[in-house]
Write a protein that holds these residues in place. Sequence first.
Motif, mmCIF file in Angstrom:
data_model
loop_
_atom_site.group_PDB
_atom_site.id
_atom_site.type_symbol
_atom_site.label_atom_id
_atom_site.label_comp_id
_atom_site.label_asym_id
_atom_site.label_seq_id
_atom_site.Cartn_x
_atom_site.Cartn_y
_atom_site.Cartn_z
ATOM 1 N N HIS A 54 -7.057 -1.891 -19.521
ATOM 2 C CA HIS A 54 -5.888 -2.541 -19.196
ATOM 3 C C HIS A 54 -6.161 -4.038 -18.620
ATOM 4 C CE1 HIS A 54 -1.641 -3.428 -19.147
ATOM 5 N NE2 HIS A 54 -1.754 -3.522 -17.949
ATOM 6 N N HIS A 55 -6.423 -3.795 -17.028
ATOM 7 C CA HIS A 55 -6.516 -5.215 -16.634
ATOM 8 C C HIS A 55 -7.504 -6.188 -17.268
ATOM 9 C CE1 HIS A 55 -4.992 -3.014 -12.877
ATOM 10 N NE2 HIS A 55 -4.083 -3.443 -13.291
ATOM 11 N N GLY A 56 -8.557 -5.373 -17.734
ATOM 12 C CA GLY A 56 -9.581 -6.022 -18.657
ATOM 13 C C GLY A 56 -8.877 -6.995 -19.665
ATOM 14 N N GLU A 57 -8.034 -6.004 -20.583
ATOM 15 C CA GLU A 57 -7.338 -7.219 -21.442
ATOM 16 C C GLU A 57 -6.430 -8.081 -20.990
ATOM 17 O OE1 GLU A 57 -4.803 -4.819 -24.343
ATOM 18 O OE2 GLU A 57 -6.434 -3.249 -24.186
ATOM 19 N N GLU A 58 -5.784 -7.961 -20.006
ATOM 20 C CA GLU A 58 -5.000 -8.880 -19.317
ATOM 21 C C GLU A 58 -5.880 -10.082 -18.724
ATOM 22 O OE1 GLU A 58 -1.549 -6.130 -17.608
ATOM 23 O OE2 GLU A 58 -3.061 -6.819 -16.190
ATOM 24 N N GLU A 59 -6.810 -9.889 -18.079
ATOM 25 C CA GLU A 59 -7.811 -11.004 -17.503
ATOM 26 C C GLU A 59 -8.599 -11.606 -18.506
ATOM 27 O OE1 GLU A 59 -9.888 -9.874 -13.967
ATOM 28 O OE2 GLU A 59 -7.990 -9.014 -13.053
ATOM 29 N N GLU A 85 -4.111 -9.175 -7.240
ATOM 30 C CA GLU A 85 -3.540 -7.731 -6.892
ATOM 31 C C GLU A 85 -4.506 -6.887 -7.807
ATOM 32 O OE1 GLU A 85 1.214 -9.140 -6.629
ATOM 33 O OE2 GLU A 85 0.615 -7.658 -8.265
ATOM 34 N N HIS A 86 -4.840 -7.186 -8.879
ATOM 35 C CA HIS A 86 -6.047 -6.543 -9.654
ATOM 36 C C HIS A 86 -7.214 -6.330 -8.715
ATOM 37 C CE1 HIS A 86 -4.805 -7.763 -13.982
ATOM 38 N NE2 HIS A 86 -3.763 -6.875 -13.205
ATOM 39 N N ARG A 87 -7.629 -7.302 -7.998
ATOM 40 C CA ARG A 87 -8.716 -7.192 -7.051
ATOM 41 C C ARG A 87 -8.504 -6.013 -5.750
ATOM 42 N NH1 ARG A 87 -9.069 -12.743 -6.275
ATOM 43 N NH2 ARG A 87 -10.282 -13.832 -8.142
ATOM 44 N N LYS A 127 5.216 -1.742 -8.607
ATOM 45 C CA LYS A 127 5.625 -3.144 -8.268
ATOM 46 C C LYS A 127 4.639 -4.110 -9.316
ATOM 47 C CE LYS A 127 6.626 -2.388 -3.483
ATOM 48 N NZ LYS A 127 5.709 -2.479 -2.253
ATOM 49 N N HIS A 128 3.634 -3.862 -9.370
ATOM 50 C CA HIS A 128 2.711 -4.911 -10.169
ATOM 51 C C HIS A 128 3.022 -5.004 -11.584
ATOM 52 C CE1 HIS A 128 -0.991 -7.006 -11.036
ATOM 53 N NE2 HIS A 128 -1.265 -6.214 -12.319
ATOM 54 N N ILE A 129 3.355 -3.716 -12.014
ATOM 55 C CA ILE A 129 4.063 -3.714 -13.550
ATOM 56 C C ILE A 129 5.276 -4.269 -13.702
ATOM 57 C CG2 ILE A 129 4.704 -1.977 -15.331
ATOM 58 C CD1 ILE A 129 2.371 0.031 -14.641
ATOM 59 N N LYS A 131 6.440 -6.706 -11.941
ATOM 60 C CA LYS A 131 6.066 -8.281 -11.876
ATOM 61 C C LYS A 131 5.681 -8.770 -13.324
ATOM 62 C CE LYS A 131 4.232 -9.922 -7.922
ATOM 63 N NZ LYS A 131 3.230 -10.506 -7.083
ATOM 64 N N GLU A 132 5.012 -8.208 -13.847
ATOM 65 C CA GLU A 132 4.339 -8.335 -15.330
ATOM 66 C C GLU A 132 5.347 -8.430 -16.116
ATOM 67 O OE1 GLU A 132 -0.310 -7.765 -14.618
ATOM 68 O OE2 GLU A 132 0.767 -5.928 -15.701
ATOM 69 N N ASP A 133 5.844 -7.105 -16.559
ATOM 70 C CA ASP A 133 7.050 -6.790 -17.650
ATOM 71 C C ASP A 133 8.198 -7.823 -17.558
ATOM 72 O OD1 ASP A 133 5.463 -4.983 -18.553
ATOM 73 O OD2 ASP A 133 6.688 -3.242 -18.061
HETATM 74 FE FE LIG Z 1 -2.005 -6.475 -14.293
#
Ligand SMILES: [Fe+2]
Length: 184
Positions: A54-59, A85-87, A127-129, A131-133
């Motif tokens: 998932h984070h791979g697809e995003e980044e 945040e991913h880090r 919280k991270h989700i 922020k994105e959504d």
């Molecule tokens: Fe993310």
Amino acid sequence: MMPIGPLMIEHRLIERMIDVMGEEVKIFDERQKLDFEFVEMAVDFIRTYADRCHHGEEEDILFRELRVKKLIEEHRNTLEELIEEHRWGRKTTLKLVEANKNYMHGTEKAMSTVIDCMKSLVQFYPKHIEKEDKHFFIPCMGYFSEAEQQAILREEWEFDRSLIHEKYKNVVVAVEKALTSRSL
Ligand SMILES: [Fe+2]
Ligand SMILES: [Fe+2]
């Protein structure tokens, strides 16, 4: 479908795992005892699905494409925050993996680190989700034409496909290794 569609669907599965982790960590805390096999499974989900996939697809796809656009300051700042945040998620998961291994090998005091890391991840992901959504994905679609959105979507499918090959190649490598070490 917009390229944020698959990412949002993935968020729903991550939330379900995070909810279970939240319930399990409460039990660990009450009983002062860990189910290290559950922790291993949860960590594998976080590393493989939430981070690698998932984070791979995003980044590697969506954020990469956003970086070449002229983003307004608010979006540019949010993009940097999300990557940071991913880090943080990776670092915390690594700490959790190590503490869980130590607990498995009899180090009782590693339990509090496992519990702390799990609680941190349980607080972090929703919280991270959100922020994105709610604050990033939808407005960011405005930077892309319809054709660009479709190209990103295609790349996301391709990314998922190659991960399956990678996962099962690793499975074969692992069983081969296990077989070799047994016959030594
Ligand atoms: Fe993310
Ligand atoms: Fe995400």
